[in-house]
Motif scaffolding. Structure first.
Motif, mmCIF file in Angstrom:
data_model
loop_
_atom_site.group_PDB
_atom_site.id
_atom_site.type_symbol
_atom_site.label_atom_id
_atom_site.label_comp_id
_atom_site.label_asym_id
_atom_site.label_seq_id
_atom_site.Cartn_x
_atom_site.Cartn_y
_atom_site.Cartn_z
ATOM 1 N N ILE A 57 35.630 8.959 14.193
ATOM 2 C CA ILE A 57 34.494 8.392 13.455
ATOM 3 C C ILE A 57 33.890 9.499 12.615
ATOM 4 O O ILE A 57 33.441 10.512 13.139
ATOM 5 C CB ILE A 57 33.449 7.816 14.426
ATOM 6 C CG1 ILE A 57 34.081 6.678 15.237
ATOM 7 C CG2 ILE A 57 32.211 7.318 13.680
ATOM 8 C CD1 ILE A 57 33.189 6.101 16.309
ATOM 9 N N THR A 58 33.907 9.325 11.300
ATOM 10 C CA THR A 58 33.410 10.384 10.428
ATOM 11 C C THR A 58 32.003 10.085 9.926
ATOM 12 O O THR A 58 31.331 10.959 9.410
ATOM 13 C CB THR A 58 34.346 10.577 9.220
ATOM 14 O OG1 THR A 58 34.517 9.304 8.583
ATOM 15 C CG2 THR A 58 35.688 11.124 9.643
ATOM 16 N N GLN A 59 31.584 8.832 10.068
ATOM 17 C CA GLN A 59 30.249 8.445 9.597
ATOM 18 C C GLN A 59 29.858 7.145 10.271
ATOM 19 O O GLN A 59 30.724 6.345 10.617
ATOM 20 C CB GLN A 59 30.313 8.234 8.081
ATOM 21 C CG GLN A 59 28.977 8.335 7.379
ATOM 22 C CD GLN A 59 29.158 8.156 5.867
ATOM 23 O OE1 GLN A 59 30.023 8.784 5.269
ATOM 24 N NE2 GLN A 59 28.374 7.291 5.270
ATOM 25 N N GLY A 60 28.560 6.942 10.438
ATOM 26 C CA GLY A 60 28.073 5.681 10.983
ATOM 27 C C GLY A 60 27.875 5.725 12.488
ATOM 28 O O GLY A 60 28.034 6.780 13.109
ATOM 29 N N ALA A 61 27.518 4.580 13.072
ATOM 30 C CA ALA A 61 27.185 4.554 14.490
ATOM 31 C C ALA A 61 27.538 3.214 15.127
ATOM 32 O O ALA A 61 27.628 2.187 14.441
ATOM 33 C CB ALA A 61 25.692 4.827 14.684
ATOM 34 N N ILE A 62 27.762 3.266 16.442
ATOM 35 C CA ILE A 62 27.953 2.048 17.231
ATOM 36 C C ILE A 62 26.846 2.028 18.276
ATOM 37 O O ILE A 62 26.726 2.951 19.081
ATOM 38 C CB ILE A 62 29.313 2.038 17.945
ATOM 39 C CG1 ILE A 62 30.454 2.265 16.943
ATOM 40 C CG2 ILE A 62 29.513 0.720 18.692
ATOM 41 C CD1 ILE A 62 31.800 2.560 17.600
ATOM 42 N N ILE A 63 26.011 0.998 18.219
ATOM 43 C CA ILE A 63 24.898 0.873 19.162
ATOM 44 C C ILE A 63 25.184 -0.314 20.065
ATOM 45 O O ILE A 63 25.470 -1.418 19.572
ATOM 46 C CB ILE A 63 23.553 0.627 18.429
ATOM 47 C CG1 ILE A 63 23.380 1.577 17.244
ATOM 48 C CG2 ILE A 63 22.374 0.714 19.399
ATOM 49 C CD1 ILE A 63 23.161 3.010 17.594
ATOM 50 N N PHE A 64 25.133 -0.098 21.372
ATOM 51 C CA PHE A 64 25.373 -1.194 22.307
ATOM 52 C C PHE A 64 24.244 -1.231 23.317
ATOM 53 O O PHE A 64 23.928 -0.226 23.941
ATOM 54 C CB PHE A 64 26.731 -1.009 22.998
ATOM 55 C CG PHE A 64 27.114 -2.176 23.855
ATOM 56 C CD1 PHE A 64 27.334 -3.418 23.290
ATOM 57 C CD2 PHE A 64 27.238 -2.044 25.223
ATOM 58 C CE1 PHE A 64 27.683 -4.510 24.073
ATOM 59 C CE2 PHE A 64 27.583 -3.127 26.020
ATOM 60 C CZ PHE A 64 27.807 -4.366 25.436
ATOM 61 N N ALA A 65 23.629 -2.391 23.460
ATOM 62 C CA ALA A 65 22.499 -2.576 24.376
ATOM 63 C C ALA A 65 21.450 -1.475 24.165
ATOM 64 O O ALA A 65 20.931 -0.895 25.124
ATOM 65 C CB ALA A 65 22.980 -2.586 25.828
ATOM 66 N N GLY A 66 21.167 -1.185 22.910
ATOM 67 C CA GLY A 66 20.119 -0.227 22.583
ATOM 68 C C GLY A 66 20.529 1.233 22.712
ATOM 69 O O GLY A 66 19.739 2.125 22.425
ATOM 70 N N GLN A 67 21.768 1.476 23.143
ATOM 71 C CA GLN A 67 22.217 2.866 23.313
ATOM 72 C C GLN A 67 23.272 3.225 22.288
ATOM 73 O O GLN A 67 24.148 2.410 21.972
ATOM 74 C CB GLN A 67 22.830 3.041 24.698
ATOM 75 C CG GLN A 67 21.808 2.959 25.789
ATOM 76 C CD GLN A 67 22.355 3.558 27.080
ATOM 77 O OE1 GLN A 67 23.337 4.301 27.064
ATOM 78 N NE2 GLN A 67 21.714 3.229 28.188
#
Ligand SMILES: Nc1ncnc2c1ncn2[C@@H]1O[C@H](COP(=O)(O)OP(=O)(O)OP(=O)(O)O)[C@@H](O)[C@H]1O
Ligand SMILES: [Mg+2]
Length: 251
Positions: A57-67
């Motif tokens: 992953i070079t950019q961005g985010a994965i958010i799961f259940a607020g984490q």
């Protein structure tokens, strides 16, 4: 905030950028379909969501259940309630389905599950998905037909009761009856446990049994079109050419 939020996700495999900024939000109880031509990046997205180490992953985010789980290990994601059914499931000779399910459940818990509780869960899942009880004594995926692999996967999903499931081409290679069993199994989990799902598929068939509320079309590492069920019908009629032309006209 949605249960699962994918924000501006850029992913590379061996120096090659495959995902070029994907945004997608999935809440509990929502059914999403992800469609797109071969090589557009659908499996890359699924594998990245579950933390496959080859995907950078070079950019961005994965958010799961607020984490923020962008950097989390695969087992941490599973423990948090994310489930991935693989396009090409692996086999584990010598480990029965039932034992595999027990291990998978224990991986999510502090204390190992009791024999009675496990048996109760297994009975319920077997009944819900209409699979033969003897099936669970067979070694996982060892000599399984394609359809049997998919059934084992859905059984695993019923047992683990995830909040969000990512199903990568769960429908490929299934005969009509198996397709219906698997799809109705997912629909039942959706109805009874509020399962949310991202269903990656090439065809309309599976979506006859599980109606998606949201349909996303991926082209060349980006989601270029979003809509409802009507998009699936449009694709079936027109293929991807029209969408490709419209999209390249915009960029
Ligand atoms: N491990 C890898 N090494 C090199 N390239 C890869 C790897 N995995 C995927 N790719 C490339 O990334 C691109 C996207 O592949 P991906 O498997 O995500 O497509 P897909 O949308 O799932 O396609 P399909 O509909 O055929 O399943 C393809 O060009 C593929 O060749
Ligand atoms: Mg794929």
């Amino acid at each position: 905030m949605a249960e699962l939020e994918i924000r501006d996700l850029h992913v590379r495999i061996e120096e090659l950028e495959i995902l070029k900024g994907v945004d997608l939000s999935i809440d509990r109880g929502e059914i999403h379909a992800l469609m797109g031509p071969n090589g557009s990046g659908k499996s890359t997205l699924a594998n990245t969501l579950l933390g496959h180490p080859n995907y950078e992953i070079t950019q961005g985010a994965i958010i799961f259940a607020g984490q923020d789980i962008t950097e989390a290990e695969p087992h941490e994601r599973a423990k948090a309630g994310l489930f991935l059914a693989f396009q090409y499931p692996v086999s584990i000779p010598g480990v029965s389905i039932a034992n595999f399910l027990r291990m998978a459940i224990n991986a999510k818990r502090e204390e190992p599950i009791g024999v009675k509780e496990f048996r109760g869960l297994l009975e319920r899942a077997v009944e819900l998905l209409d699979v033969d009880r003897s099936f669970t004594s067979r070694p996982l995926n060892d000599g399984f037909s394609g359809g049997e692999k998919k059934r084992a996967e859905i059984l695993q999903m019923a047992m683990l009761a995830p909040d969000i499931a990512i199903l990568d081409e769960t429908d490929s290679g299934l005969d009509i009856d198996a397709l219906r069993t698997v799809a109705e199994g997912v629909a039942k989990l959706h109805a009874s446990q509020g399962l949310g799902a991202l269903i990656i598929t090439h065809y309309q068939r599976i979506l006859h049994y599980i109606k998606p509320q949201f349909v996303h079309i991926m082209l060349d590492g980006r989601i270029v079109l979003r809509g409802g069920e009507e998009l699936v019908e449009r694709l079936e009629r027109e293929g991807y050419d029209q969408i490709r032309q419209e999209h390249s006209a915009v960029v």
